[in-house]
Motif scaffolding. Sequence first.
Motif, PDB file in Angstrom:
ATOM      1  N   GLY A  83       0.797  -1.220   0.000  1.00  0.00           N
ATOM      2  CA  GLY A  83       0.000   0.000   0.000  1.00  0.00           C
ATOM      3  C   GLY A  83       0.830   1.271   0.000  1.00  0.00           C
ATOM      4  O   GLY A  83       0.279   2.355  -0.050  1.00  0.00           O
ATOM      5  N   LEU A  85       2.685   2.427   2.476  1.00  0.00           N
ATOM      6  CA  LEU A  85       2.799   3.099   3.774  1.00  0.00           C
ATOM      7  C   LEU A  85       4.220   3.057   4.296  1.00  0.00           C
ATOM      8  O   LEU A  85       4.631   3.924   5.051  1.00  0.00           O
ATOM      9  N   LYS A 104       1.372   5.359  -3.011  1.00  0.00           N
ATOM     10  CA  LYS A 104       0.094   5.145  -2.341  1.00  0.00           C
ATOM     11  C   LYS A 104      -1.045   5.284  -3.344  1.00  0.00           C
ATOM     12  O   LYS A 104      -0.873   5.832  -4.415  1.00  0.00           O
ATOM     13  N   GLY A 105      -2.209   4.786  -2.938  1.00  0.00           N
ATOM     14  CA  GLY A 105      -3.414   5.045  -3.720  1.00  0.00           C
ATOM     15  C   GLY A 105      -3.610   4.138  -4.917  1.00  0.00           C
ATOM     16  O   GLY A 105      -4.413   4.440  -5.790  1.00  0.00           O
ATOM     17  N   ILE A 107      -4.175   0.675  -4.599  1.00  0.00           N
ATOM     18  CA  ILE A 107      -4.947  -0.530  -4.274  1.00  0.00           C
ATOM     19  C   ILE A 107      -6.250  -0.140  -3.577  1.00  0.00           C
ATOM     20  O   ILE A 107      -6.359   0.927  -2.975  1.00  0.00           O
ATOM     21  N   TYR A 109      -8.421  -1.184  -0.503  1.00  0.00           N
ATOM     22  CA  TYR A 109      -7.975  -1.830   0.727  1.00  0.00           C
ATOM     23  C   TYR A 109      -9.137  -2.067   1.674  1.00  0.00           C
ATOM     24  O   TYR A 109      -9.969  -1.204   1.890  1.00  0.00           O
TER      25      TYR A 109
ATOM     26  N   THR B 148      -6.133   2.735  12.119  1.00  0.00           N
ATOM     27  CA  THR B 148      -6.641   1.901  11.022  1.00  0.00           C
ATOM     28  C   THR B 148      -7.309   2.758   9.958  1.00  0.00           C
ATOM     29  O   THR B 148      -7.111   2.561   8.766  1.00  0.00           O
ATOM     30  N   MET B 149      -8.111   3.729  10.418  1.00  0.00           N
ATOM     31  CA  MET B 149      -8.800   4.607   9.471  1.00  0.00           C
ATOM     32  C   MET B 149      -7.778   5.443   8.703  1.00  0.00           C
ATOM     33  O   MET B 149      -7.925   5.660   7.504  1.00  0.00           O
ATOM     34  N   ASN B 151      -4.608   4.635   8.058  1.00  0.00           N
ATOM     35  CA  ASN B 151      -3.959   3.753   7.078  1.00  0.00           C
ATOM     36  C   ASN B 151      -4.860   3.513   5.882  1.00  0.00           C
ATOM     37  O   ASN B 151      -4.402   3.504   4.742  1.00  0.00           O
ATOM     38  N   TYR B 152      -6.150   3.312   6.162  1.00  0.00           N
ATOM     39  CA  TYR B 152      -7.091   3.101   5.055  1.00  0.00           C
ATOM     40  C   TYR B 152      -7.056   4.289   4.108  1.00  0.00           C
ATOM     41  O   TYR B 152      -6.954   4.134   2.889  1.00  0.00           O
ATOM     42  N   MET B 153      -7.145   5.501   4.673  1.00  0.00           N
ATOM     43  CA  MET B 153      -7.179   6.705   3.843  1.00  0.00           C
ATOM     44  C   MET B 153      -5.903   6.844   3.024  1.00  0.00           C
ATOM     45  O   MET B 153      -5.938   7.180   1.841  1.00  0.00           O
ATOM     46  N   LYS B 154      -4.755   6.575   3.658  1.00  0.00           N
ATOM     47  CA  LYS B 154      -3.481   6.712   2.941  1.00  0.00           C
ATOM     48  C   LYS B 154      -3.383   5.692   1.813  1.00  0.00           C
ATOM     49  O   LYS B 154      -3.001   6.022   0.694  1.00  0.00           O
ATOM     50  N   MET B 155      -3.726   4.430   2.114  1.00  0.00           N
ATOM     51  CA  MET B 155      -3.610   3.385   1.091  1.00  0.00           C
ATOM     52  C   MET B 155      -4.557   3.647  -0.072  1.00  0.00           C
ATOM     53  O   MET B 155      -4.248   3.341  -1.217  1.00  0.00           O
ATOM     54  N   THR B 156      -5.733   4.208   0.237  1.00  0.00           N
ATOM     55  CA  THR B 156      -6.692   4.491  -0.825  1.00  0.00           C
ATOM     56  C   THR B 156      -6.255   5.698  -1.650  1.00  0.00           C
ATOM     57  O   THR B 156      -6.829   5.971  -2.690  1.00  0.00           O
TER      58      THR B 156
END
Lengths: 289, 251
Positions: A83, A85, A104-105, A107, A109, B148-149, B151-156
């Motif tokens: 991801g 991070l 980033k951005g 996938i 998740y 967790t939220m 990480n979700y935002m960053k990965m998205t």
Amino acid sequence: MRVNNMNDTPSSSPELSGTSTPARSDSTDNPALEVRHIRKAFRQRRGEMQVLDDLSLAVQPGEFVSIIGPSGSGKSTLFHIIGGLMPPGAGSVHMDGRDVTGQKGLIAYMPQQPALFPWRTVEDNVMLPEELRGVSKTQARANARQWIERAGLGGFEKAYPHTLSGGMQQRASFLRALMSPQEVMCLDEPFSALDALTRSEMQHWLLDIWEDTRRSVLMITHHIEEALLLSDSIYILSARPGTVLQKIEVPFPRPRREDILTDPAFLALKSDISSIMRQEQQKRQQVST
Amino acid sequence: MRSWWSLIWPPVGAVLFFLVLWQGAVWLWDIEPYILPAPSSIGLEMVSGSPVLLNHTLATLRLTLIGFLIGTGTGIVISLALHLIPMLRKALYPLLILSQNVPTIALAPLLMIWFGFGMLPKIIVITLVCFFPVAVAALDGLARTDRTMLNYMKMTGAGTWQIFTKLELPHALPSIFSGLRIAATYSVMGAVIGEWIGADRGIGYYMMLQRAGYRTDRVFVAILIIVLLSLLMVALIALLEKRLIRWSRKA
């Protein structure tokens, strides 16, 4: 016991330059997601702890791939690297043949906890990824409603997450990942917090939706039966430091039905995998004592 | 309706009991009214002086509201700036704490000397007492965003601004409101202190005047009005919170 160490990754393919977003990869024969020789160590008070060691795997376009392994084999770390991070110590992440390590951005998740935003209703949560992409709110909302209806959450559009059961929250969390426009979905132990009955219900629900959409999926799980039921291929990871012990192709045709759970071939595969994992667990205990 | 009543009668009963005790003591020992007036005479004074009192109360309320808005606004702006620019946070956070160790009551006369007797020095006093609880509570809420939220935002692929507006700010809202509640009572106090130092109307001014004339009953009236104003401010904030945070588990 290293049957297939996955060191035979395909030779580096020509870089696709000029594309800023990952296009749907049906036209190329590159894997949708490929992880090459990833290593990662964390610094600790006493020296370094190696978490991932030369781990390689690939997800073909439209393929459902599971990673299964003992707890503490660095699976969540792997997702954080994919991801973007955290950077890997060595190795690279590729999508459609492009090196995307650290980006980033790229996938869709789904985290282990539902991690729905409590101030957003179910539909507002599900439309979030499109909203982030700049899709107009009315359009995003319409798309979200369509999926909510299809996924059996109809009537809960305006409900706040804390009023829903654990299974319902996971459905919404999965839909949120599904609404993400990125081709590759990464699911981190999506059903681990659910009771056995809800879990098996959710597996069939996921199977139905996935067979409709055929996205490329990489899923972490502890559950052998779940991996076998859903996946096209399964990577078995070793205990820390995590590396691929074996890759298993799951031969059952799609669409799959519940009755494969009692198929002799299914049961044989299941006992194979659990014996590999048991050996690994024992090896680990011997090392630690 | 019954549960509401069962919630309300114990404190009301306690207050009534206390008032009866007070009235009885004043009557029994025949205490001079300039030392301790009876509750009944305070009540009577409040009714008979109500036209004058209303003017003073409205002046104080106006000052409080303006000061509260400017003060908490400053607090929120400071916290957002410190949160979004980590370097600024390192540099200014100790200063923020330090600012609270300067006693307002000592600073207020200086402000009068510098800025005269108008609205400005009083609003500065209120701002000084209001911004801190809001800024600290907001900074705390912003820093404790769910991992967790996040990480979700960053990965998205959410950008810094999207993470801020869609996750961190709504996540910090309950914290910000607990800061606002504290600031609401502080703002009344700040307004009264401002009026003590130099004003021609307002409850603080009225209080100083009556104290000089040994009208203890009127000082008590002023105290009662200050308490009521504080309660009003807290109620306003609670109402706003209820409207804005509908998703809260507590609600």
